[in-house]
Design an enzyme around this catalytic site. Structure first.
Site, PDB file in Angstrom:
ATOM      1  N   ARG A 164       0.816  -1.192   0.000  1.00 17.29           N
ATOM      2  CA  ARG A 164       0.000   0.000   0.000  1.00 17.29           C
ATOM      3  C   ARG A 164       0.865   1.263   0.000  1.00 17.29           C
ATOM      4  O   ARG A 164       0.377   2.360  -0.130  1.00 17.29           O
ATOM      5  CB  ARG A 164      -0.873   0.021   1.277  1.00 17.29           C
ATOM      6  CG  ARG A 164      -1.941  -1.048   1.291  1.00 17.29           C
ATOM      7  CD  ARG A 164      -2.618  -1.106   2.661  1.00 17.29           C
ATOM      8  NE  ARG A 164      -2.271  -2.384   3.290  1.00 17.29           N
ATOM      9  CZ  ARG A 164      -2.649  -2.718   4.510  1.00 17.29           C
ATOM     10  NH1 ARG A 164      -3.320  -1.851   5.259  1.00 17.29           N
ATOM     11  NH2 ARG A 164      -2.337  -3.893   5.002  1.00 17.29           N
ATOM     12  N   ASP A 219       7.391   1.937  -3.778  1.00 16.85           N
ATOM     13  CA  ASP A 219       7.725   3.010  -2.842  1.00 16.85           C
ATOM     14  C   ASP A 219       9.213   3.001  -2.495  1.00 16.85           C
ATOM     15  O   ASP A 219       9.897   3.998  -2.634  1.00 16.85           O
ATOM     16  CB  ASP A 219       6.871   2.926  -1.567  1.00 16.85           C
ATOM     17  CG  ASP A 219       6.897   1.547  -0.900  1.00 16.85           C
ATOM     18  OD1 ASP A 219       7.530   0.613  -1.453  1.00 16.85           O
ATOM     19  OD2 ASP A 219       6.295   1.396   0.168  1.00 16.85           O
ATOM     20  N   ASP A 222      14.513  -2.071  -0.797  1.00 23.85           N
ATOM     21  CA  ASP A 222      15.368  -2.280   0.366  1.00 23.85           C
ATOM     22  C   ASP A 222      16.342  -3.414   0.021  1.00 23.85           C
ATOM     23  O   ASP A 222      17.350  -3.176  -0.640  1.00 23.85           O
ATOM     24  CB  ASP A 222      14.425  -2.608   1.532  1.00 23.85           C
ATOM     25  CG  ASP A 222      15.103  -2.718   2.882  1.00 23.85           C
ATOM     26  OD1 ASP A 222      16.254  -2.282   3.002  1.00 23.85           O
ATOM     27  OD2 ASP A 222      14.477  -3.239   3.813  1.00 23.85           O
ATOM     28  N   THR A 223      16.037  -4.647   0.404  1.00 21.24           N
ATOM     29  CA  THR A 223      16.914  -5.759   0.032  1.00 21.24           C
ATOM     30  C   THR A 223      16.801  -6.084  -1.456  1.00 21.24           C
ATOM     31  O   THR A 223      17.719  -6.629  -2.041  1.00 21.24           O
ATOM     32  CB  THR A 223      16.547  -7.043   0.815  1.00 21.24           C
ATOM     33  OG1 THR A 223      15.230  -7.445   0.427  1.00 21.24           O
ATOM     34  CG2 THR A 223      16.611  -6.806   2.312  1.00 21.24           C
TER      35      THR A 223
END
Ligand code: IMP
Ligand code: MG
Length: 308
Positions: A164, A219, A222-223
């Site tokens: 989301r 959004d 990260d990893t």
């Protein structure tokens, strides 16, 4: 202060450069909301005689993003009256320059007026500082939309948002793309080793991908695990092309190399919230990207689970 993301130009007080405590306090409020400021950058002549300045006015702050000068009045009423007189004179001589006289209690309402707040103390509990400001987000998202419009000229891209966290980014991005386009959304579970790994689709797309020009909108990467698995899955549906547009890139934590075609900002290895990004479903409605206070994450995380 923690490291800043790309493009967070802010000026910080060299200690004791302020004439009053209230000014320093005001500068901290501006810092908190990520509003750029300059302290007493300019003196304006109010009265002169034979080239000699008899009276000058030096506003306390200039806010370049808002193009406005701020004069603080936390003083005795007699001095406030004197300031009002000066200000009237100033406005007569410099009608095109915006200046505001601010009482202490006006700080937050000013910030609110320009879209930087206010959030009640309760709502900002846990926030350390603003990493990417409202105006930086606006500018950069506009640039990404322009780049996509240019690169997809003559085509009709299908943008796929990953729920989301992408909510704000997607809504702003599509309004900067000057092409016919379609959007769809997908919800996927975060990587979870206990379930044997991999991405589970919680909500699948409604649009077919075959021969479409697909842009995955994310959004934050990260990893890279989520995106990597997702791209493999989407490739099986045989789109004509497949690219990725990520608002934030937390490069330092990358485990799997994923190609990012469009990136808004690189962010340091810290947990960030706001502009759609959450911590336990909170903070999504902050209009800027901020870091969480140190210790907050640990104190509020359930045992060893990942936050999303
Ligand atoms: P990855 O598979 O490790 O790249 O995870 C990416 C997903 O984790 C993002 O889509 C977010 O939902 C979540 N995430 C990673 N870092 C953050 C963060 O700093 N704040 C909020 N969510 C994050
Ligand atoms: Mg996500």
């Amino acid at each position: 202060m923690s490291p800043k993301g790309k493009g967070a130009p802010r000026q910080h007080p060299a200690s004791s450069r302020f004439a009053h405590n209230s000014e320093e306090e005001f500068s901290r409020i501006l810092d908190f909301y990520g509003v750029a400021w300059e302290y007493e950058p300019r003196s304006f002549t109010l009265r002169e005689e034979d080239g000699r300045v008899l009276e000058a006015f030096t506003p306390d702050f200039y806010l370049p993003d808002l193009d406005i000068y701020i004069e603080l009045t936390t003083l005795k009423q007699s001095l406030v009256t004197e300031k009002h007189r000066k200000l009237r004179r100033f406005q007569e001589r410099y009608p095109d320059i915006q200046v505001r006289l601010l009482h202490r209690s006006d700080y937050l309402s000013l910030l609110a007026k320009y879209g930087y707040g206010p959030f009640s103390e309760v709502e900002v509990a846990g926030i350390h500082e603003v990493l990417i400001t409202v105006s930086e987000l606006e500018r950069r998202v506009g640039e990404l939309g322009t780049a996509i419009s240019r690169d997809y000229q003559g085509r009709e891209p299908l943008l796929i948002g990953l729920l989301r966290g992408v909510t704000c980014f997607m809504a702003d991005l599509i309004r900067h793309i000057s092409l016919p386009l379609a959007i769809d959304y997908m919800a996927i579970s975060s990587y979870d080793g206990a379930e044997g790994g991999g991405v589970r689709i919680l909500k699948d797309l409604e649009e077919p991908l075959l021969d479409r020009h697909v842009i995955v909108v994310e959004d934050i990467v990260d990893t890279g695990m989520t995106l990597n698995t997702l791209l493999q899955e989407l490739q099986l549906r045989q789109p004509a092309s497949l690219t990725v547009c990520a608002l934030l890139d937390k490069r330092a934590r990358r485990l799997v190399e994923v190609p990012l075609d469009y990136v808004g900002f690189e962010v340091p290895d810290e947990f960030v919230v706001g502009y759609g990004l959450d911590f336990q479903q909170k903070f999504r409605n902050l209009p800027f990207i901020a870091t969480l206070k140190r210790g907050w994450l640990e104190a509020h995380s359930k045992t060893t689970e990942r936050p999303e």
